[in-house]
Every structure is written in C-alpha cells, then in structure tokens.
Scaffold this motif. Structure first.
Motif, PDB file in Angstrom:
ATOM      1  N   LYS A   8       0.740  -1.622  -0.419  1.00 23.43           N
ATOM      2  CA  LYS A   8      -0.019   0.358  -0.123  1.00 23.43           C
ATOM      3  C   LYS A   8       1.144   0.751   0.336  1.00 23.43           C
ATOM      4  O   LYS A   8       0.425   1.857  -0.627  1.00 23.43           O
ATOM      5  CB  LYS A   8      -1.148   0.435   1.316  1.00 23.43           C
ATOM      6  CG  LYS A   8      -1.813   0.802   1.302  1.00 23.43           C
ATOM      7  CD  LYS A   8      -3.468   0.979   2.311  1.00 23.43           C
ATOM      8  CE  LYS A   8      -4.200   1.801   2.047  1.00 23.43           C
ATOM      9  NZ  LYS A   8      -4.832   2.038   1.023  1.00 23.43           N
ATOM     10  N   GLU A   9       2.003   1.483   0.836  1.00 28.67           N
ATOM     11  CA  GLU A   9       3.293   2.248   0.791  1.00 28.67           C
ATOM     12  C   GLU A   9       3.125   2.867  -0.125  1.00 28.67           C
ATOM     13  O   GLU A   9       2.856   4.175  -0.784  1.00 28.67           O
ATOM     14  CB  GLU A   9       3.810   2.147   2.040  1.00 28.67           C
ATOM     15  CG  GLU A   9       3.448   1.837   3.234  1.00 28.67           C
ATOM     16  CD  GLU A   9       5.016   1.885   4.203  1.00 28.67           C
ATOM     17  OE1 GLU A   9       5.516   2.134   3.636  1.00 28.67           O
ATOM     18  OE2 GLU A   9       4.793   1.639   5.892  1.00 28.67           O
ATOM     19  N   ASP A  42       0.474   4.304  -2.806  1.00 28.65           N
ATOM     20  CA  ASP A  42       0.298   5.889  -2.425  1.00 28.65           C
ATOM     21  C   ASP A  42       1.876   6.271  -2.747  1.00 28.65           C
ATOM     22  O   ASP A  42       1.249   7.808  -3.345  1.00 28.65           O
ATOM     23  CB  ASP A  42       0.373   5.268  -0.903  1.00 28.65           C
ATOM     24  CG  ASP A  42      -0.932   5.217  -0.337  1.00 28.65           C
ATOM     25  OD1 ASP A  42      -1.600   4.994  -1.373  1.00 28.65           O
ATOM     26  OD2 ASP A  42      -1.112   5.289   0.551  1.00 28.65           O
ATOM     27  N   ALA A  79      -7.038   7.904  -7.882  1.00 28.89           N
ATOM     28  CA  ALA A  79      -7.475   6.556  -6.786  1.00 28.89           C
ATOM     29  C   ALA A  79      -6.476   5.561  -7.843  1.00 28.89           C
ATOM     30  O   ALA A  79      -5.986   5.336  -9.240  1.00 28.89           O
ATOM     31  CB  ALA A  79      -9.066   6.745  -6.969  1.00 28.89           C
ATOM     32  N   TYR A  80      -6.473   4.478  -7.155  1.00 30.14           N
ATOM     33  CA  TYR A  80      -6.258   3.342  -7.408  1.00 30.14           C
ATOM     34  C   TYR A  80      -6.649   2.466  -6.602  1.00 30.14           C
ATOM     35  O   TYR A  80      -7.805   2.495  -5.243  1.00 30.14           O
ATOM     36  CB  TYR A  80      -4.519   3.016  -6.936  1.00 30.14           C
ATOM     37  CG  TYR A  80      -4.315   3.200  -5.722  1.00 30.14           C
ATOM     38  CD1 TYR A  80      -4.370   1.489  -4.790  1.00 30.14           C
ATOM     39  CD2 TYR A  80      -3.766   3.565  -4.855  1.00 30.14           C
ATOM     40  CE1 TYR A  80      -3.943   1.622  -3.654  1.00 30.14           C
ATOM     41  CE2 TYR A  80      -3.099   3.882  -3.976  1.00 30.14           C
ATOM     42  CZ  TYR A  80      -3.510   2.516  -3.121  1.00 30.14           C
ATOM     43  OH  TYR A  80      -3.282   2.001  -1.591  1.00 30.14           O
ATOM     44  N   GLN A  81      -7.286   1.539  -7.162  1.00 33.10           N
ATOM     45  CA  GLN A  81      -7.747   0.121  -7.074  1.00 33.10           C
ATOM     46  C   GLN A  81      -7.372  -1.329  -7.151  1.00 33.10           C
ATOM     47  O   GLN A  81      -7.101  -1.173  -8.963  1.00 33.10           O
ATOM     48  CB  GLN A  81      -9.351   0.325  -6.347  1.00 33.10           C
ATOM     49  CG  GLN A  81     -10.152   0.438  -8.297  1.00 33.10           C
ATOM     50  CD  GLN A  81     -11.433   0.658  -8.296  1.00 33.10           C
ATOM     51  OE1 GLN A  81     -12.283   1.232  -7.357  1.00 33.10           O
ATOM     52  NE2 GLN A  81     -12.550  -0.246  -8.748  1.00 33.10           N
ATOM     53  N   SER A 111      -7.257  -0.418  -2.632  1.00 32.55           N
ATOM     54  CA  SER A 111      -7.764   0.955  -3.206  1.00 32.55           C
ATOM     55  C   SER A 111      -7.315   2.075  -2.320  1.00 32.55           C
ATOM     56  O   SER A 111      -7.095   2.048  -1.132  1.00 32.55           O
ATOM     57  CB  SER A 111      -9.141   0.751  -3.056  1.00 32.55           C
ATOM     58  OG  SER A 111     -10.011   0.704  -2.222  1.00 32.55           O
ATOM     59  N   GLY A 112      -6.999   2.950  -2.820  1.00 29.46           N
ATOM     60  CA  GLY A 112      -6.398   4.478  -2.389  1.00 29.46           C
ATOM     61  C   GLY A 112      -6.699   5.671  -3.212  1.00 29.46           C
ATOM     62  O   GLY A 112      -7.673   5.526  -4.128  1.00 29.46           O
ATOM     63  N   ASN A 113      -6.970   6.890  -2.550  1.00 28.24           N
ATOM     64  CA  ASN A 113      -7.259   8.024  -3.289  1.00 28.24           C
ATOM     65  C   ASN A 113      -6.095   9.088  -2.837  1.00 28.24           C
ATOM     66  O   ASN A 113      -5.798   8.978  -1.644  1.00 28.24           O
ATOM     67  CB  ASN A 113      -8.060   8.112  -2.851  1.00 28.24           C
ATOM     68  CG  ASN A 113     -10.077   8.113  -2.960  1.00 28.24           C
ATOM     69  OD1 ASN A 113      -9.659   7.118  -4.310  1.00 28.24           O
ATOM     70  ND2 ASN A 113     -10.620   6.852  -1.909  1.00 28.24           N
ATOM     71  N   TYR A 114      -6.096   9.847  -3.824  1.00 25.97           N
ATOM     72  CA  TYR A 114      -4.751  11.302  -3.638  1.00 25.97           C
ATOM     73  C   TYR A 114      -6.109  12.494  -4.192  1.00 25.97           C
ATOM     74  O   TYR A 114      -5.890  12.114  -4.980  1.00 25.97           O
ATOM     75  CB  TYR A 114      -3.714  10.842  -3.799  1.00 25.97           C
ATOM     76  CG  TYR A 114      -2.671  11.480  -3.567  1.00 25.97           C
ATOM     77  CD1 TYR A 114      -2.822  11.840  -2.570  1.00 25.97           C
ATOM     78  CD2 TYR A 114      -1.970  12.393  -4.470  1.00 25.97           C
ATOM     79  CE1 TYR A 114      -0.945  12.773  -1.540  1.00 25.97           C
ATOM     80  CE2 TYR A 114      -0.965  13.101  -3.954  1.00 25.97           C
ATOM     81  CZ  TYR A 114      -0.679  13.353  -2.943  1.00 25.97           C
ATOM     82  OH  TYR A 114       0.645  14.373  -2.829  1.00 25.97           O
TER      83      TYR A 114
END
Length: 123
Positions: free
Chosen positions: A74-75, A78, A104-106, A114-117
């Motif tokens: 995840k790091e 990101d 975003a990624y998923q 998943s993550g958002n920025y």
C-alpha cells in the motif's frame, strides 16, 4: 428600380463575406485539451506494468483511476500516486482551474486494496 436591388444585394453580400472572414480568421485563444495532457503525463510516468498498473481510466478532466494488478504494498501504491501527482503539476498549462485532481487506485478483485489521493498545486 432593378438596379437598386442588385446594389443592395451586392452590398449585403460583401458585408456577410467580410464578417465571416473576420470571424473565421481572427485569432482565437488556444484551448488546452486537458485529457490529452493527462495522456501525455501517463506516458511520461513510465512503464505501467512495472508499477503494477494494469489499466488507467480517465474518468473526467480531474479524475484518474489506476487499476492495479496486485503485488505492491500500500505504501508503494500511495507513493506512486504522489509521484504521478508531481508529474501532473509539472505540466503548468494543465492547471487551467483551481480544481484539484482526484487520483485513485483500486484492485479489481480485492476491494480492500484501494486508495485515493487529492492532487493539488501547493506552491
């Protein structure tokens, strides 16, 4: 009498041609095709498969989603979003509005990955 209508028609035709020529050849502001700039930023980002990205979806002029293939921490994912954000910011003409980019990624099969920025120019 017939001669007068011909003169009126010729004058109106000259006015229409002059006006259309003026509007056709007048300098216009160059519109920035923001999605084309996003495509360029994606191409400059590097080999997507090496970054673990299977597909990139440009959802709108400010929303971009990376569909990942998995295997990355995840790091790392990101950090990849932050690197891509810096790349987008380097395109000075891309920031035509103050609206930030939503990155975003998923993972397609694993929704927990998943993550958002929010990408905005802080300078």
């Amino acid at each position: 009498m017939l001669k007068n209508w011909w003169i009126i028609g010729a004058i109106s035709l000259i006015i229409i041609i002059a006006y259309s020529s003026f509007t056709l050849f007048s300098p216009k502001e160059i519109e920035v095709n923001q999605r084309q700039q996003i495509h360029s930023a994606i191409a400059d980002f590097g080999n997507l498969t090496d970054l673990g990205v299977g597909q990139v979806e440009i959802l709108s002029d400010t929303e971009i989603r990376f569909l990942i293939t998995g295997g990355q921490a995840k790091e790392e994912l990101d950090n990849n979003l932050k690197k891509f954000c810096r790349l987008l910011i380097t395109y000075k003409h891309l920031q035509v509005s103050d609206q930030p980019f939503e990155l975003a990624y998923q993972h397609r099969q694993i929704p927990a990955i998943s993550g958002n920025y929010t990408c905005k120019d802080d300078s």
